[in-house]
Design a protein around this motif. Structure first.
Motif, short mmCIF file in Angstrom:
data_model
loop_
_atom_site.label_atom_id
_atom_site.label_comp_id
_atom_site.label_asym_id
_atom_site.label_seq_id
_atom_site.Cartn_x
_atom_site.Cartn_y
_atom_site.Cartn_z
N GLY A 1 0.87 -1.22 0.00
CA GLY A 1 -0.05 -0.03 -0.05
C GLY A 1 0.84 1.25 0.01
N LYS A 2 2.01 1.09 0.37
CA LYS A 2 3.09 2.43 0.31
C LYS A 2 3.79 2.39 -0.92
CE LYS A 2 2.83 2.79 5.29
NZ LYS A 2 3.55 2.75 6.33
N ARG A 3 3.69 1.70 -1.76
CA ARG A 3 4.79 1.46 -2.95
C ARG A 3 4.15 2.22 -3.86
NH1 ARG A 3 6.76 -4.09 -4.95
NH2 ARG A 3 7.67 -2.65 -6.52
N ASP A 4 5.08 2.93 -4.98
CA ASP A 4 4.52 3.77 -6.17
C ASP A 4 5.01 3.05 -7.36
OD1 ASP A 4 3.91 5.26 -8.33
OD2 ASP A 4 4.39 7.40 -7.24
N PRO A 5 4.46 1.85 -7.99
CA PRO A 5 5.23 1.23 -8.90
C PRO A 5 5.45 2.25 -10.40
CG PRO A 5 2.99 0.50 -8.79
CD PRO A 5 3.24 1.32 -7.67
N ILE A 6 4.56 2.87 -10.47
CA ILE A 6 4.55 3.98 -11.84
C ILE A 6 5.86 4.81 -11.60
CG2 ILE A 6 3.82 6.14 -12.91
CD1 ILE A 6 2.37 3.42 -13.81
N TYR A 7 6.21 5.31 -10.27
CA TYR A 7 7.36 6.18 -9.98
C TYR A 7 8.70 5.47 -9.98
CZ TYR A 7 10.53 8.91 -7.20
OH TYR A 7 11.60 9.76 -6.48
N GLU A 8 8.62 4.10 -9.67
CA GLU A 8 9.71 3.13 -9.74
C GLU A 8 10.01 2.84 -11.21
OE1 GLU A 8 8.48 -0.25 -7.65
OE2 GLU A 8 7.98 0.77 -5.71
N ASN A 9 8.99 2.42 -12.05
CA ASN A 9 9.07 2.08 -13.32
C ASN A 9 9.80 3.37 -14.37
OD1 ASN A 9 7.90 -0.14 -12.67
ND2 ASN A 9 6.14 0.09 -13.96
N ILE A 10 9.49 4.58 -13.89
CA ILE A 10 9.75 5.79 -14.75
C ILE A 10 11.28 6.16 -14.51
CG2 ILE A 10 9.07 7.67 -13.40
CD1 ILE A 10 7.99 8.91 -16.07
N LYS A 11 11.70 6.01 -13.22
CA LYS A 11 13.20 6.20 -12.87
C LYS A 11 14.05 5.19 -13.61
CE LYS A 11 13.87 6.55 -8.55
NZ LYS A 11 14.61 7.63 -7.90
N LEU A 12 13.55 3.63 -13.67
CA LEU A 12 14.47 3.08 -14.57
C LEU A 12 14.33 3.19 -15.92
CD1 LEU A 12 13.21 -0.36 -12.62
CD2 LEU A 12 15.59 0.76 -12.47
N PHE A 13 13.23 3.65 -16.38
CA PHE A 13 13.02 3.83 -17.93
C PHE A 13 14.00 4.95 -18.26
CE2 PHE A 13 11.25 6.75 -21.12
CZ PHE A 13 11.11 5.81 -22.19
N ASN A 14 13.91 5.99 -17.47
CA ASN A 14 14.99 7.09 -17.47
C ASN A 14 16.43 6.80 -17.66
OD1 ASN A 14 12.93 8.95 -17.78
ND2 ASN A 14 12.81 9.61 -15.54
N ARG A 15 16.61 6.02 -16.74
CA ARG A 15 18.09 5.36 -16.61
C ARG A 15 18.45 4.77 -17.97
NH1 ARG A 15 19.61 0.37 -13.25
NH2 ARG A 15 18.29 -0.37 -14.98
N ASP A 16 17.55 3.68 -18.20
CA ASP A 16 18.17 2.90 -19.43
C ASP A 16 17.91 3.81 -20.76
OD1 ASP A 16 17.99 1.01 -17.71
OD2 ASP A 16 16.16 0.29 -18.32
N THR A 17 16.90 4.64 -20.89
CA THR A 17 16.83 5.52 -22.19
C THR A 17 18.19 6.32 -22.28
OG1 THR A 17 15.22 6.75 -21.18
CG2 THR A 17 14.57 5.36 -22.58
N LEU A 18 18.35 6.95 -21.29
CA LEU A 18 19.53 7.89 -21.11
C LEU A 18 20.89 7.05 -21.64
CD1 LEU A 18 19.24 10.42 -18.08
CD2 LEU A 18 19.44 10.90 -20.39
N THR A 19 20.85 5.84 -21.26
CA THR A 19 22.29 4.93 -21.82
C THR A 19 22.25 4.66 -23.23
OG1 THR A 19 21.94 3.63 -19.52
CG2 THR A 19 23.17 2.83 -21.52
N LEU A 20 20.94 4.67 -23.80
CA LEU A 20 20.63 4.50 -25.13
C LEU A 20 20.96 5.90 -26.00
CD1 LEU A 20 19.88 2.45 -27.18
CD2 LEU A 20 17.45 3.43 -27.30
N LEU A 21 20.67 6.87 -25.16
CA LEU A 21 21.09 8.30 -25.84
C LEU A 21 22.56 8.54 -25.68
CD1 LEU A 21 19.76 10.75 -27.11
CD2 LEU A 21 19.68 11.57 -24.47
#
Length: 827
Positions: free
Chosen positions: A553-573
């Motif tokens: 109940g105290k987790r925010d999976p959307i927030y977790e997912n987008i942090k990982l997405f930002n890291r992975d796409t910056l690596t691609l960039l």
């Protein structure tokens, strides 16, 4: 009593009548003056004519008295006089009044003037045609290659301004060829252009009669000569320079017009190859001893601390670049403080030389096929001997993951052969094609972050793709086919990352909006501080484990997912920019992370093993071989800054043009034809580029609207803010941190099964069994790239050219190629 006279009021009617009377009087006076002037002019003209008549009579009498039998004799002597004073007077007269004299002659005798113009123009055309014929006649013995390379319509037009300025360049070329059949530079190039575009034989006949191109048979001879010249040039190069080979499979669907036994529709598999001069090395510079794979479980299994630090520095740099690109006023304001990207190991700017080998009807997707391919290349195509290979040294052979794997098996199966050419293990070194690694990394990232189709979760790549109204595509690890490369790449490079980063700047600039913050920012350090804050809070996975240990109940999976997405796409960039500027150190930094992430997917072990081998072997290579490997991992065909691209991408372009533009058509298309065409394919493509054609100018559409749409969505739904109570958070599926997921895999015995040395001799059968693990949707296998994927290469399709129109021009002409028949005597 006398009455006073009363003045009548002035009305509009009386005013109009007075005005009319005045105008009539004025017009009458003007007409009288005009008539008087005309009468005076007529009198003067009559007086002048009378005087002129008397003067002309006196002159004619004087001409006769001087002994001239005719007026022409006097005028001829006058114009051709050698007396300096008389000649000067005549010249001044012609300069000042030549036009008037010619007009007078034309008004008096128009037919005489017309005949004279035709005669003079004809003489000019003949004279200038002869000059241009001599100019366009190739020097004796000049090759077709040189003729094509030197041809340019703009040059012909420029030369014609001096050689033949009276007519258009094409008309003169036609005239030159009719004057002298050997003056065929223009016709040769146009003929090759028409053949490259797939013109029919009937079109050749018509245009040949018009003098625009050569006969069809003659063009075939030129094409054959061009292929032979390119092949001879290739053999000359490999015996005098260090070289490397890029190779890939080529698949054709052959259709026959009339099916017979042994002649049916079929699918042919072949192989193409490109020979690239190894930059920076001479024959004999590289040692013949190839590296032995050595690794340490404490050093080689994960990225080093230096790799991690370098990647984070590059990610922060690209966060700053996204901000500067969105708000150019910052770049202008702080131009003196902004520095370039961190450089790790850059390839010096140089020009890469590439030459194409003939296409081979050999299926390279097996151990025997790979051996046949290299035997054909070295023995038949390049005509090399064992002594030539000894003088040359190591030959780097680049290809995709599948090709590199097959090459490794081929070297293992022939390790004990005595003949040097047959024993690839003694001189062949495979090189992993990093364009294919980039495609694999792109698909890894899009699959992991795609999400669930039609989910109510407020963020995923599927959600962003649908929100922008983009074409639906298939992605995700459960998909039965690979996600398309270009739509995935653009979504994760050009659209989502800029929106996410700019929204992060809004969150951490403490001004409410980025625009207000930009107005108030005073120094570059403040910009860097915000960029570093965005990177730490939104582009790092450091606190993801802590967040995921919280109760549901105290987790925010959307927030977790987008942090990982930002890291992975910056690596691609980071990888894309590293390719362009030739920073091979940054490339190694990225793939050292991908080595672990590929394994973390559970679907891409072949690419994980391939990257692991590259990184580990580079550490144990001889320093000169390592330098040659790294400095020739990227190509630069233009010799310009930001002009680098992947070596294996060169081969993909060759296959594209061979399959799409020069595809086999009709029953007479054979591998002999394809082999001849493939050697000259880039020369033919360049001919098409140099001939103007009607096409739409093309510019990439702006991404500003799409980026703003994503930014609005992120801000409205607080996507990049920790908010466990967000609507439909329970619909989001947590994505994996691929670095964490399989980092422990490297400590298992299974990770090294391919590389463990055994006393038994590796046989072909055992080599064939390696890497047979199922990968799901063919990850690591040969790619099927289309025009959209290859159009990402701005050098191949420069700005202003619509790739679709460019290819459609040739495709439309190819529809007529079924009627084309090859002359066996020519071939």
């Amino acid at each position: 009593m006398r009455q006073r006279r009363v003045a009548q009021p002035v009305t509009e009617a009386t005013q109009a009548e007075a005005q009319r009377v005045w105008q009539e009087q004025h017009q009458a006076e003007a007409a009288a003056r005009t008539e008087f002037t005309a009468a005076r002019e007529r009198e003067a003209e009559a007086e002048r004519h009378a005087t002129s008549k008397i003067c002309v009579g006196h002159v004619l009498q004087a001409v006769k008295a001087a002994g001239y039998g005719s007026l022409y004799g006097f005028l001829d002597d006058l114009v051709t006089t050698k007396d300096q004073n008389h000649s000067s007077q005549v010249s001044q007269m012609l300069i000042s009044h030549g036009d008037e004299l010619l007009d007078s002659i034309r008004s008096r005798q128009p037919e005489v003037v017309s005949q004279w113009i035709g005669k003079v123009a004809g003489n000019i055309l003949v004279e200038e045609g002869a000059k241009l014929a001599q100019h366009l006649r190739p020097p004796h013995g000049q090759s077709v290659t040189t003729t094509i390379e030197n041809f340019a319509l703009s040059k012909i037009l420029a030369d014609a301004e001096f050689i033949a300025p009276t007519v258009l360049a094409m008309v003169l070329c036609i005239l030159a060829q009719t004057t002298n059949e050997k003056a065929s530079e223009y016709q040769t190039t146009m003929g090759i252009y028409l053949l490259a575009c797939g013109a029919s034989r009937s079109q050749f006949d018509v245009l040949n009669h018009a003098g625009i191109c050569l006969l069809y048979r003659s063009v075939l001879r030129k094409i054959k000569a061009l292929g032979e010249e390119r092949l001879e040039e290739l053999r000359y190069i490999v015996k005098r320079h260090m070289f490397m080979i890029i190779w890939d499979s080529l698949n054709f669907a052959f259709r026959v017009g009339q099916q017979r036994l042994g002649s049916n529709d079929h699918f042919d598999n072949g192989t193409t190859a490109t020979v690239v001069v190894l930059w920076g090395f001479s024959p004999g510079d590289l040692p013949s001893m190839l590296p032995v794979l050595e690794f340490s479980s404490q050093i080689d299994l994960l990225p080093t601390l230096e790799d991690v630090q370098n990647l984070e520095a590059l990610q922060r740099y690209h966060i700053e670049e996204i901000l500067l690109d969105a708000y150019p006023v910052l770049r202008t304001r702080f131009r003196d403080s902004i520095s370039g990207p961190p450089s790790i190991l850059s390839i010096p700017v140089h020009t890469t030389s590439q030459d194409l080998a003939p296409a081979m009807p050999i299926d390279e997707s097996s151990l025997g096929g790979t051996i046949d391919v290299f035997s054909t290349i070295f023995r038949n195509t390049l005509k090399l001997t064992g002594q030539d290979i000894e003088r040359h040294g190591v030959v780097i052979c680049a290809g995709d993951q599948l090709s590199a794997s097959l090459f490794d098996k081929a070297t293992a199966s022939r390790r004990d052969d005595v003949d040097l050419l047959d024993n690839l293990s003694r001189y062949g070194k495979e090189q992993l094609g990093i364009f294919h690694a980039k495609v694999a990394g792109t698909r890894m990232t899009v699959n992991e972050h795609w999400g669930t189709a039609n989910s109510k979760a407020l963020w995923s790549l599927w959600k962003i793709n649908s929100m922008l109204g983009r074409k639906p595509m298939t992605a995700g690890w459960k998909a039965k086919k690979l996600p398309p490369f270009r739509p995935s790449y653009e979504l994760m490079i050009d659209l989502a990352p800029p929106a996410n980063i700019l929204d992060g700047c809004r969150l951490f600039c403490a001004k409410g909006t980025v625009e207000k913050w930009i107005e108030s920012v005073k120094d570059w350090d403040s910009v860097r501080f915000v960029a570093a804050k965005v990177h730490k809070e939104l582009c790092s996975a450091r606190n993801i484990p802590k967040l995921r240990r919280q109760p549901a109940g105290k987790r925010d999976p959307i927030y977790e997912n987008i942090k990982l997405f930002n890291r992975d796409t910056l690596t691609l960039l980071v990888l894309r920019a590293a390719f362009k500027r030739g920073d091979i150190g940054a490339v190694l930094c990225v793939i050292s992370h991908w080595m672990v992430m590929f394994r973390g997917t559970g679907r891409m072990p072949k690419y994980a093993d391939a990257v692991f081998r590259v990184i580990t072997e580079l550490k144990s290579m001889h320093p000169k071989l390592r330098e040659a490997y790294l400095m020739n991992w990227l190509a630069n065909l233009t010799g310009k800054l930001l002009g680098f691209k992947e070596m294996d991408l060169l081969q993909e372009h060759q296959n594209f043009w061979l399959k799409i533009i020069y595809n086999a058509k009709g029953s007479n298309r054979t591998w002999a034809w394809l082999g001849m065409i493939s050697v000259s394919i880039f020369a033919l493509r360049d001919v098409i580029r140099r001939i103007p054609f009607n096409g739409k100018s093309h510019t990439n559409p702006s991404t500003a609207t799409d980026v703003q749409r994503i930014r609005d969505h992120l801000e409205t739904n607080k996507i990049q803010t920790f908010w466990p109570e967000r609507e439909n958070n329970d619909c989001a599926v947590p994505v994996r941190d691929l670095m964490e997921a399989r980092a422990a895999y490297a400590n298992t015995a299974r990770a090294f099964k391919t590389f463990v040395q055994t006393p038994e001799r590796r046989t072909a059968a055992s080599a064939e069994s390696d890497g047979a693990e199922e990968e799901g949707a063919n990850y690591g296998e040969d790619l099927e790239l289309d025009l959209g994927d290859l159009a990402l290469d701005s050098e191949e399709f420069p700005a202003g050219i619509d790739p679709t129109d460019f290819v459609a021009m040739a495709r439309e002409a190819l529809a007529a190629m079924d009627d084309l028949e090859l002359d066996e005597n020519v071939m």
